[in-house]
Design a protein around this motif. Structure first.
Motif, short mmCIF file in Angstrom:
data_model
loop_
_atom_site.label_atom_id
_atom_site.label_comp_id
_atom_site.label_asym_id
_atom_site.label_seq_id
_atom_site.Cartn_x
_atom_site.Cartn_y
_atom_site.Cartn_z
N LYS A 78 0.83 -1.21 0.00
CA LYS A 78 0.00 0.00 0.00
C LYS A 78 0.87 1.26 0.00
O LYS A 78 0.64 2.19 -0.78
CB LYS A 78 -0.90 -0.02 1.24
CG LYS A 78 -1.74 1.21 1.44
CD LYS A 78 -2.46 1.14 2.79
CE LYS A 78 -2.84 2.53 3.27
NZ LYS A 78 -3.89 3.17 2.46
N VAL A 79 1.86 1.27 0.87
CA VAL A 79 2.74 2.43 0.98
C VAL A 79 3.61 2.56 -0.27
O VAL A 79 3.75 3.64 -0.85
CB VAL A 79 3.62 2.31 2.24
CG1 VAL A 79 4.59 3.47 2.35
CG2 VAL A 79 2.74 2.19 3.48
N ASP A 80 4.18 1.44 -0.69
CA ASP A 80 5.03 1.46 -1.89
C ASP A 80 4.26 1.96 -3.10
O ASP A 80 4.74 2.81 -3.86
CB ASP A 80 5.57 0.05 -2.20
CG ASP A 80 6.65 -0.39 -1.23
OD1 ASP A 80 7.04 0.43 -0.37
OD2 ASP A 80 7.09 -1.55 -1.31
N LEU A 81 3.06 1.43 -3.29
CA LEU A 81 2.31 1.78 -4.51
C LEU A 81 1.86 3.24 -4.48
O LEU A 81 1.84 3.90 -5.52
CB LEU A 81 1.10 0.85 -4.69
CG LEU A 81 1.46 -0.58 -5.11
CD1 LEU A 81 0.20 -1.45 -5.15
CD2 LEU A 81 2.15 -0.62 -6.48
N GLN A 82 1.52 3.71 -3.32
CA GLN A 82 1.16 5.13 -3.21
C GLN A 82 2.34 5.98 -3.70
O GLN A 82 2.17 6.93 -4.48
CB GLN A 82 0.82 5.49 -1.75
CG GLN A 82 0.49 6.95 -1.53
CD GLN A 82 -0.91 7.30 -1.98
OE1 GLN A 82 -1.89 6.71 -1.52
NE2 GLN A 82 -1.03 8.26 -2.89
N HIS A 83 3.51 5.59 -3.30
CA HIS A 83 4.72 6.33 -3.66
C HIS A 83 5.07 6.12 -5.14
O HIS A 83 5.40 7.07 -5.85
CB HIS A 83 5.87 5.85 -2.77
CG HIS A 83 7.17 6.50 -3.10
ND1 HIS A 83 7.43 7.82 -2.78
CD2 HIS A 83 8.26 6.03 -3.74
CE1 HIS A 83 8.65 8.12 -3.21
NE2 HIS A 83 9.17 7.06 -3.80
N GLU A 84 5.00 4.90 -5.59
CA GLU A 84 5.45 4.59 -6.95
C GLU A 84 4.46 4.97 -8.03
O GLU A 84 4.84 5.22 -9.18
CB GLU A 84 5.75 3.08 -7.05
CG GLU A 84 6.94 2.65 -6.21
CD GLU A 84 6.95 1.16 -5.89
OE1 GLU A 84 8.00 0.65 -5.45
OE2 GLU A 84 5.90 0.49 -6.06
N SER A 85 3.18 4.97 -7.68
CA SER A 85 2.16 5.18 -8.72
C SER A 85 1.26 6.37 -8.43
O SER A 85 0.49 6.79 -9.29
CB SER A 85 1.27 3.95 -8.82
OG SER A 85 0.42 3.87 -7.68
N GLY A 86 1.33 6.88 -7.22
CA GLY A 86 0.41 7.95 -6.85
C GLY A 86 -1.00 7.46 -6.58
O GLY A 86 -1.91 8.25 -6.33
#
Lengths: 370, 370, 370, 370
Positions: A78-86
């Motif tokens: 969840k955290v990674d994807l927020q960062h990587e994809s917005g």
């Protein structure tokens, strides 16, 4: 000359996209091929519960272990994807309330009582947490870890992030033929021919064709699920209500997702009148006030099922360049992260839990249907 | 044991359904297999012009002869289908007005002037018949025989009638594999395996896979067309307006269909922003007041193209149990009746015009693309 | 007897709902009446930019002050609403990139250069931040504070939270008549009659009728805006692109919102062919690659305009029980929080900035249209 | 100066449009004002049965007489509209099969047995005509004259034809105020102000507001009906199946329309979960195989009801410039032609059946609801 990739992935649902994401992030040059649009079939049809407990049998079960592990992976993802994809994957707190109408059902639920993640609640406590629930229950097991996410948002986020890490994604590109010659794997598609070192089949129930071509008949069959959504203009549901494979899930922005029927061997990916009636009837028993809510949409999805209810995750036993990741049945959203990790680890040469590989191996007899 | 049919038809667009209808009516036991829903892809995307003249080159052309013959067949088909299915195929009178903006265009059009079905009209006469038309034209060729029908209505009517004559139609049934063994043709699908005496491939651009499997590579490619419809709340268009592969067609109940772009080798069956802009710009030149009309829908379809613009209709040269009916490009609606008749006649053993069979034969070099 | 409320609010768009939320939170018993569905008209049609700078003229302007204040309120509101409603309003970082194609446009933009929130970027810097942007620009003003939100998510969150604080919301309840008798205000609707101490008219452009009935003719007129959305399957846009009232906004989950035309006095709330062509043409100039993106939807909304571009926020000059909050033109999403606060403060008796009330007063001549 | 019309009609459903058509054809200059889109609300929600018998009580009933007369008018109207508008109103033969499950129901039906248009059929005969029907019936009354049409097609055809005869139609033009001054009637709308010699209110259930303003309270209330449609891919239904206000109607091109619930005083024009469940359950009792059919759409409409179930058709008793045509309840499609004729005759000064005018007079006490 044909373009070459480290890995070609067939199938652009959440499973294929998780594999593309994990491989691209690990530095592999990956190509994902999707016959239609990414994430618009079984993935979008799912409610998105991460039901490790709700679907599993308890702590000795392989499914439960793997499910719990994948559930945990979602926290970082969840955290990674927020960062990587917005993109926010819309993980919702609250978990699942598995209700019991009878003592028999209560006993079945309470087999999980030794788990720290399970809590039995009497009817009055349930009612306090979910005032909308029917008076007919005698209690419920609350599993706060079985939260839910929005499947299309997860798939979309994996897509954007995978592309950012260098993956290629081709929609509207059905595979015509896979050639497994000695020198190279060749994948012929409507949009060109590609060669690759590894090939992963991750097309959900439509993977059956590839299983067959590669020597494994009767590996998969569809279990159609029909759903309906409504607008909940009253207070939001604090927990998913679950009973007998039926659920009511609160989506962000006011919708409730209600599902789902179970129709084995039905390939028709649109809901029937009778299917929707069944779903409405069941939901109305769980939450009478749902009858007053305006309908939003009806739809259906095809779960890719195996006879032992476990997915296929692993290598072709005779050709280790070819991998499979399909047959996730009711648990594709839950298992997407762990599936992506396992396939990545197999391809990059990292160790993978042997027990899991054994349980999910391709060609096992107990998974076949006849 | 597998169910046996006289004929299995792969593909549930208007071509496949016309074949099923004609065969069932002739007493053959036919099974039509459609991977998704009947008539919802290229068939539904078409405007439905029966453009024998508009698309042909003149009276010596094979296409023109066959097109005119098929156009004529629609007159009887309309009556038959109304009776057999209760469905009106919405044949609209008026025909096509092929406009000319320049003397050059006028000369090109007037090559048809010797035909009794063609009439040249000066700008003022055109304006009288189509007050909505732009002032910029210098005249138009009116072809009253190039009327139009509603493609989905035709396909639906053929379906209902075919079923009435005993045909079986299976939606959501993709073909996994065709086996062309000596004794019997076997068709393996998601929904079971069938044997048959004859097999007809009629899957539009998606037939390519079967052509390849049966030894004919590079037979078909897609030419994507993007369309938009609007609500015409003013007087109806009395004639289809046509210029440079672009058209505005009046549908029953107030809609205008505007099409279409031409994008070779594009498999993405949804319209892009740029495609829709092109279509709007072109339509606005032909009929400025269309700019004020409210938009209804945007969509795209994939025309199945060959390099010589002729379809494939006929037998496999080495295995006469296998037939093909695909590659109808911009003319699938027009040619559906004649295609159904030809395939029926080949299967039941009636004579077929040899010149046509030669022009449309499978494997001809001039049709291949590279 | 008729049910009595402290306040009745007419209109269930984001403005009315913000008022309901702020009043309910302040302990007032509020009833909101919506003729159709909450938030489905002008609110849903908006892109959601909080364009205090983009729409304002600079720091001496009243609009700029109020807009900046409301923009700031969104920071707290986002957190509060997440907590109170469980809904994320999808505030996206990045802000607006106001591009300049000419020196003249650059100079106009650079009038904001003294503001700490404005940064001028040369073309190469813009390109680094937005690789998709056209090469034709000479630079752009970046305003990071002009972020955007999802308007329907905000409206929905305000709704859920307002209900939680005790507000009543009635959809499909058009107001038939308002009686402003001495003793009580009476609101007669299709769904019953209500009395109240205060009445607030917040129906966007449809407020015009109530302005007229209460003595203020020619207060509002519509400015129709047409929009289109596309699927951006490539990297997300890091900033909103803005030029000459046109914008491209990146929504969460892969959509781009493109808008909008400006058609004064057009009440037809559906897009025309010509309107959509204009929008596509403009967006293609700003970002050529947008031409390749698949279309999602077209729609239109009616901005409620006044001649001086300022909203009406305040009391009826002769009957202080009646308040108005309408005419927010292009800035309804931006100004929703401050409007809710002002109306609340007027009703509960808190002080309100007198300069603002003067600028937004009902019946001012400069706002009338003729 | 304001534009003047002979007649202004408020309401663009099938009733208002029939009035506009009949007046324009009679040479009157007519303006029709519609607040949203023409024909998209109650008209489109209707199934389109011309149920003179199905809804009436028998031959002495005024409703039955008027209904039969209007049913007969459709025969000519169909031909006229095809000619005047190019639109086929899709009149379908077959009529209504009113089924009986009990002897009691049979007796009730057989009260119509003396009518030449009614035929009692035993279960086996019914089954022969409708093989899809449930085995549980004991018989049915067949009324072949109660055919059906497609309501939106009728409304659209009336629209096109009315415009051809010189009528003006304005969509998205809500009426703000009607002034009934001595000299002229004045209608103020969002799109300008008009004067007229006659005004006709024909806004279905939304006419209530105008009734009230003109002195008649409690004239109308809504009875919401919820419907669902499915795709019938098997043989078409030869007759409409009808029982207890529930029906299954075969539409052209393969759809079945199933309706409808009866929810008095419910203004929410969207279907609820419970409403759709009721409709499905009822349809499944009438035709079990309908359960297997794929769902197409769900929707709801608001029938404009009066307490005596008769419409209001006629003049304002004190101001003969003002006419009403509303309250057609379940019979708006059936009664559209006769309503158009009556209003036309009243305005042009032709004689009208006095008994009808009495039965449908404005302000009658038996029609009020409290």
């Amino acid at each position: 000359m044909n373009k070459h990739y480290d890995v070609v992935i067939i199938g652009g649902g959440i499973i294929g996209m998780s594999i593309a994401y994990h491989l691209a992030k690990a530095g592999k040059k990956a190509l994902l091929l999707e016959a239609n649009e990414v994430g618009k079939q079984t993935t979008s049809a799912a409610a998105g519960m991460l039901g490790a407990h709700a679907e599993g049998e308890g702590d000795e079960d392989i499914f439960f272990q793997v499910g719990r592990r994948s559930q945990a992976l979602y926290k970082k993802l969840k955290v990674d994807l927020q960062h990587e994809s917005g993109i926010d994957i819309r993980a919702s707190a609250g978990g699942i309330m598995k209700v019991a109408f009878t003592e028999h059902e209560k006993r079945a639920l309470c087999r999980m009582q030794h788990l720290p993640t399970f809590e039995w609640l009497e009817a009055s406590s349930v009612k306090k947490r979910i005032p909308q629930i029917t008076d007919d229950i005698i209690g419920a097991g609350l599993i706060e870890d079985d939260v839910h996410v929005e499947p299309y948002a997860v798939c979309r986020a994996l897509w954007q992030a995978a592309v950012r890490y260098g993956a290629d994604v081709k929609e509207f590109t059905p595979v015509i033929e896979v050639k497994t010659g000695k020198e190279a794997l060749t994948v012929r598609t409507a949009g060109g021919t590609f060669t690759c070192d590894h090939l992963t089949v991750a097309s959900g129930v439509w993977s059956g064709r590839f299983f067959e071509e590669m020597g494994f008949s009767h590996s998969l069959y569809p279990v159609k699920g029909e759903c309906v959504s409504v607008w909940n203009n009253g207070p939001a549901l604090a927990h998913t209500i679950y009973h007998d494979h039926c659920y009511i899930v609160q989506r962000d922005r006011g919708k409730l997702i209600i599902g789902a029927t179970m129709k084995p061997n039905d390939w028709q990916a649109i809901p029937t009148l009778g299917g929707i009636e069944t779903v409405i009837k069941k939901a109305s028993q769980l939450m009478p006030s749902i009858q007053e809510m305006p309908i939003d949409q009806c739809w259906a999805g095809l779960r890719p099922a195996t006879s032992d209810r476990h997915p296929y995750i692993g290598r072709h036993p005779e050709d280790e360049r070819i991998l499979f990741a399909a047959g996730h049945y009711r648990n594709g959203i839950l298992l997407a992260p762990i599936t992506g990790e396992i396939i990545r680890d197999l391809i990059v040469g990292e160790p993978v839990n042997e027990e899991w590989l054994h349980a999910f191996r391709i060609g096992r007899k107990e998974a076949l249907f006849v």
